[in-house]
Design a protein around this motif. Structure first.
Motif, mmCIF file in Angstrom:
data_model
loop_
_atom_site.group_PDB
_atom_site.id
_atom_site.type_symbol
_atom_site.label_atom_id
_atom_site.label_comp_id
_atom_site.label_asym_id
_atom_site.label_seq_id
_atom_site.Cartn_x
_atom_site.Cartn_y
_atom_site.Cartn_z
ATOM 1 N N PHE A 192 -6.510 37.415 -5.920
ATOM 2 C CA PHE A 192 -6.807 37.008 -4.539
ATOM 3 C C PHE A 192 -7.240 35.561 -4.624
ATOM 4 N N LEU A 193 -6.444 34.667 -4.061
ATOM 5 C CA LEU A 193 -6.832 33.260 -4.159
ATOM 6 C C LEU A 193 -6.915 32.623 -2.795
ATOM 7 N N THR A 194 -7.875 31.735 -2.671
ATOM 8 C CA THR A 194 -7.952 30.956 -1.436
ATOM 9 C C THR A 194 -7.387 29.578 -1.734
ATOM 10 N N THR A 195 -6.754 29.027 -0.770
ATOM 11 C CA THR A 195 -6.200 27.695 -0.984
ATOM 12 C C THR A 195 -6.018 26.969 0.344
ATOM 13 N N GLN A 196 -6.024 25.651 0.251
ATOM 14 C CA GLN A 196 -5.669 24.859 1.433
ATOM 15 C C GLN A 196 -4.364 24.127 1.154
ATOM 16 N N TYR A 197 -3.767 24.442 -0.014
ATOM 17 C CA TYR A 197 -2.489 23.825 -0.369
ATOM 18 C C TYR A 197 -1.338 24.741 0.037
ATOM 19 N N LEU A 198 -0.485 24.247 0.920
ATOM 20 C CA LEU A 198 0.648 25.030 1.388
ATOM 21 C C LEU A 198 1.556 25.403 0.235
ATOM 22 N N GLU A 199 1.798 24.425 -0.645
ATOM 23 C CA GLU A 199 2.728 24.637 -1.735
ATOM 24 C C GLU A 199 2.210 25.724 -2.687
ATOM 25 N N GLU A 200 0.891 25.723 -2.876
ATOM 26 C CA GLU A 200 0.288 26.706 -3.780
ATOM 27 C C GLU A 200 0.528 28.126 -3.260
ATOM 28 N N ALA A 201 0.290 28.307 -1.981
ATOM 29 C CA ALA A 201 0.493 29.630 -1.383
ATOM 30 C C ALA A 201 1.968 30.014 -1.451
ATOM 31 N N ASP A 202 2.816 29.027 -1.165
ATOM 32 C CA ASP A 202 4.256 29.271 -1.138
ATOM 33 C C ASP A 202 4.781 29.656 -2.523
ATOM 34 N N GLN A 203 4.321 28.925 -3.538
ATOM 35 C CA GLN A 203 4.828 29.131 -4.898
ATOM 36 C C GLN A 203 4.291 30.403 -5.548
ATOM 37 N N LEU A 204 3.000 30.653 -5.322
ATOM 38 C CA LEU A 204 2.340 31.695 -6.110
ATOM 39 C C LEU A 204 2.322 33.064 -5.453
ATOM 40 N N ALA A 205 2.145 33.082 -4.138
ATOM 41 C CA ALA A 205 1.735 34.348 -3.511
ATOM 42 C C ALA A 205 2.892 35.272 -3.181
ATOM 43 N N ASN A 206 2.643 36.563 -3.362
ATOM 44 C CA ASN A 206 3.561 37.574 -2.842
ATOM 45 C C ASN A 206 3.381 37.673 -1.326
ATOM 46 N N ARG A 207 2.114 37.593 -0.913
ATOM 47 C CA ARG A 207 1.814 37.624 0.518
ATOM 48 C C ARG A 207 0.755 36.573 0.823
ATOM 49 N N VAL A 208 0.805 36.101 2.059
ATOM 50 C CA VAL A 208 -0.127 35.058 2.501
ATOM 51 C C VAL A 208 -0.842 35.537 3.763
ATOM 52 N N GLY A 209 -2.155 35.323 3.778
ATOM 53 C CA GLY A 209 -2.903 35.544 5.011
ATOM 54 C C GLY A 209 -3.355 34.179 5.495
ATOM 55 N N ILE A 210 -2.995 33.820 6.701
ATOM 56 C CA ILE A 210 -3.406 32.513 7.231
ATOM 57 C C ILE A 210 -4.656 32.713 8.075
ATOM 58 N N VAL A 217 -4.724 34.778 11.431
ATOM 59 C CA VAL A 217 -3.810 34.537 12.548
ATOM 60 C C VAL A 217 -2.377 34.942 12.209
ATOM 61 N N ALA A 218 -2.074 35.081 10.933
ATOM 62 C CA ALA A 218 -0.738 35.524 10.536
ATOM 63 C C ALA A 218 -0.801 36.057 9.119
ATOM 64 N N GLU A 219 0.056 36.997 8.803
ATOM 65 C CA GLU A 219 0.057 37.573 7.465
ATOM 66 C C GLU A 219 1.456 38.061 7.132
ATOM 67 N N GLY A 220 1.871 37.858 5.900
ATOM 68 C CA GLY A 220 3.181 38.343 5.464
ATOM 69 C C GLY A 220 3.626 37.607 4.225
ATOM 70 N N THR A 221 4.863 37.838 3.819
ATOM 71 C CA THR A 221 5.379 37.068 2.681
ATOM 72 C C THR A 221 5.638 35.656 3.189
ATOM 73 N N PRO A 222 5.618 34.659 2.306
ATOM 74 C CA PRO A 222 5.892 33.297 2.784
ATOM 75 C C PRO A 222 7.221 33.216 3.522
ATOM 76 N N ALA A 223 8.239 33.909 3.003
ATOM 77 C CA ALA A 223 9.560 33.852 3.640
ATOM 78 C C ALA A 223 9.530 34.482 5.031
ATOM 79 N N SER A 224 8.876 35.634 5.154
ATOM 80 C CA SER A 224 8.870 36.309 6.462
ATOM 81 C C SER A 224 8.077 35.512 7.487
ATOM 82 N N LEU A 225 7.003 34.875 7.028
ATOM 83 C CA LEU A 225 6.202 34.069 7.960
ATOM 84 C C LEU A 225 7.006 32.893 8.487
ATOM 85 N N LYS A 226 7.757 32.276 7.562
ATOM 86 C CA LYS A 226 8.544 31.106 7.981
ATOM 87 C C LYS A 226 9.711 31.536 8.871
ATOM 88 N N ALA A 227 10.293 32.687 8.532
ATOM 89 C CA ALA A 227 11.417 33.183 9.328
ATOM 90 C C ALA A 227 10.958 33.529 10.746
#
Lengths: 317, 258
Positions: A192-210, A217-227
């Motif tokens: 479980f990591l916290t970050t303010q780096y977009l790239e870090e969340a994008d590269q590392l995470a299976n799922r992201v909670g914003i 305010v949003a939660e999902g895989t980086p791809a699904s969130l962007k889609a």
């Protein structure tokens, strides 16, 4: 919904004196073996959430279970199951790297001989064997983070909490930490990591909670969130000709967006596969293209779509 | 229990190492009291001729206890500062996030402070021996001094720790530094209470530090007196009961506010 939960959080709240609600009703679930990134700007409530999940701060509302244990009533069991590397790498500059690892092993009740063996293996793993006898005060930022990470692993935790693990690091050190976190996750550790780096969340995470203003305010895989927020867009720089004519030609492939820096912007309805057809259509219309850039939606676009604000630009550098 | 003791010992070792690796922490414990002892012994030696001054072979015989207690109190203050620094820089979070007793964290720091008390007592006994002090109670008396000074460091260390835990600010604990001298000078650590002017004389008479000073000093200049030993231990126990209770309350508050 994750099958086996490493972290389950329901309506988590933390109110500080003066009525400040740093965390306001957070719900989330992290599966065993997952890397979950908690993404948000400074002051969004990331660290407060981590401090509650690691038993350092009592929630004022809601509940949270980590590794199957309640963070309030079973705090001791939670502490045995987790590894924690907090923001700013809270290390004692007067200790040597080896002393810190040994102390951490003692804190987790690991017998001396075993602690020595694990400590040396971890120091070797994070590339600090040679520096292990030196005081931490002389370490670089990257070395400190790696030592902090190693110390969090000495008792082989099931769930690893990393609070902004790469903040302030240079790109090379940052990449080194990412590789180590990925390797740990492949070995089965939930992260479980916290970050303010977009790239870090994008590269590392299976799922992201914003997170923003204390809530997710949003939660999902980086791809699904962007889609979720739209298709990629094409930025077209022209050698000559009017942007209006180019926009007219492009209209067949998607929705033209407002011009930026003299470039024609087009949201591609058919996705990246339409790029070749757009170029061909412009060529046939006699419009010379100087540059072409396909821009995928970023997590920052997701953040903007959900909150109307950008995650701080300096943080994503 | 064994694990808890191992944690306390490990944190105590860290505390001692931390002190000796940071000159600004060693200075108040060993160097300042030694310098003050040298200045006072050199400049005020004729105080022994005052009517009513206890019978001593030399002024150093009398002053040694004061120097030891000054070092013990400053060791306690230094321990509190170090604990506050741990809170400020987040190192304490590393400890609080570990599966150990919260009390072990404070006791570990205090174990280090007590060890520094032992070290300072030995240091001043060595100074005494070098400069010709005759310890009336011999080796047993020296050991008694070491125990009293160490316990004194422990209980006053607990008081500093309580303030560190309550405020979480090293600067506040550091601000107690002058108070240490007020407490010392309003006791019989450096001067016989009977020869002081009022109201200092009355304050010194009831100051627990005066009882501790007498217990330590008697090993050099006095006879073996069970009543004095009991009063010394009683004074240490009183300060200890208050300071440990305050520490426990401050620790619980710290854990509650996070």
């Amino acid at each position: 919904m994750p099958a086996v939960s490493a972290i389950e959080v329901t309506g988590l709240e933390r109110e500080f004196p003066g009525g400040i609600r740093a965390v306001d009703g957070v719900d989330l679930e992290v599966a065993e073996g997952e890397i979950y990134a908690f993404l948000g700007p400074n002051g969004a409530g990331k660290t407060t959430t981590v401090r509650m999940l690691t038993t350092l701060l009592r929630p004022t509302g809601g509940s949270a279970r980590v590794a199957g244990h309640d963070v309030v009533s079973e705090a001791g069991q939670v502490r045995r199951a987790i590894g924690v590397a907090l923001q700013e790498a809270a290390l004692d500059p007067l200790m040597t790297g080896r002393e810190l690892i040994e102390l951490q092993a003692t804190l987790h009740g690991i017998p001396r001989a075993e602690a020595g063996r694990r400590g040396e293996a971890l120091l070797d793993r994070v590339g600090l064997s040679e520096a292990a006898g030196r005081r931490v005060g002389g370490y670089s930022g990257g070395m400190r983070r790696r030592l902090d990470l190693a110390s969090a692993l000495v008792h082989e935790p099931r769930v690893l909490f990393l609070d902004e693990p790469t903040t302030g690091l240079d790109p090379v050190s940052r990449k080194g930490i990412w590789e180590e976190v990925s390797a740990l996750n492949r070995e089965g550790t939930t992260v479980f990591l916290t970050t303010q780096y977009l790239e870090e969340a994008d590269q590392l995470a299976n799922r992201v909670g914003i997170i923003a203003r204390g809530g997710i305010v949003a939660e999902g895989t980086p791809a699904s969130l962007k889609a979720e927020i739209g298709n990629p867009h094409l930025e077209i720089g022209l050698v000559d000709g009017s942007p209006e004519t180019a926009a007219q030609v492009c209209r067949a492939f998607g929705r033209p967006l407002p011009e930026r820096d003299g470039k024609v912007l087009l949201e591609l309805e058919g996705g990246a596969g339409d790029v070749a057809q757009v170029v061909r259509a412009l060529d046939e219309a006699g419009i010379l293209v100087e540059s072409l850039e396909l821009v995928e939606p970023t997590l920052d676009d997701v953040f903007v779509a959900k909150t109307g604000e950008h995650i701080e630009e300096e943080a994503s550098g | 229990m064994a694990d808890a003791l191992r944690v306390v010992a490990a944190l105590g070792r860290r505390s001692v190492r931390q002190t000796f690796r940071r000159p600004q922490l060693v200075a108040p414990i060993l160097i300042f009291p030694t310098l003050l002892l040298a200045v006072q012994t050199g400049g005020a030696a004729s105080a022994v001729d005052l009517p009513g001054f206890p019978a001593v072979n030399g002024f150093l015989d009398f002053m040694l206890a004061g120097a030891m207690l000054q070092a013990a109190l400053l060791a306690g203050n230094t321990g509190g500062i170090a604990l506050a620094v741990d809170l400020e820089m987040g190192f304490a979070d590393r400890l609080f996030a570990s599966p150990i007793s919260r009390y072990a964290i404070v006791l570990g720091r205090l174990a280090g402070t007590a060890t520094l008390g032992v070290a300072t007592a030995i240091w001043f006994i060595a100074i005494g021996l070098i400069f010709g002090v005759e310890f009336e109670q011999g080796v047993v008396g020296m050991l008694t001094m070491v125990i009293f000074v160490s316990l004194c460091a422990l209980v006053f260390g607990a008081l500093s720790s309580a303030i560190a835990l309550y405020t979480g600010q090293a600067s506040v604990v550091q601000g107690l530094f002058p108070l240490v001298f007020v407490i010392l000078f309003l006791s019989s650590a450096f001067f016989p209470a009977e020869l002081m002017l009022e109201p200092a004389a009355s304050i010194a008479e009831y100051n627990p530090l005066s009882f501790i000073a007498t217990g330590v000093r008697d090993q050099v200049i006095g006879g073996l007196d069970a009543a004095v030993l009991a009063e010394t231990l009683g004074a240490i126990a009183l300060v200890g009961a208050i300071s440990f209770a305050l520490s426990a309350v401050a620790l619980r508050r710290r854990l509650r506010i996070g």
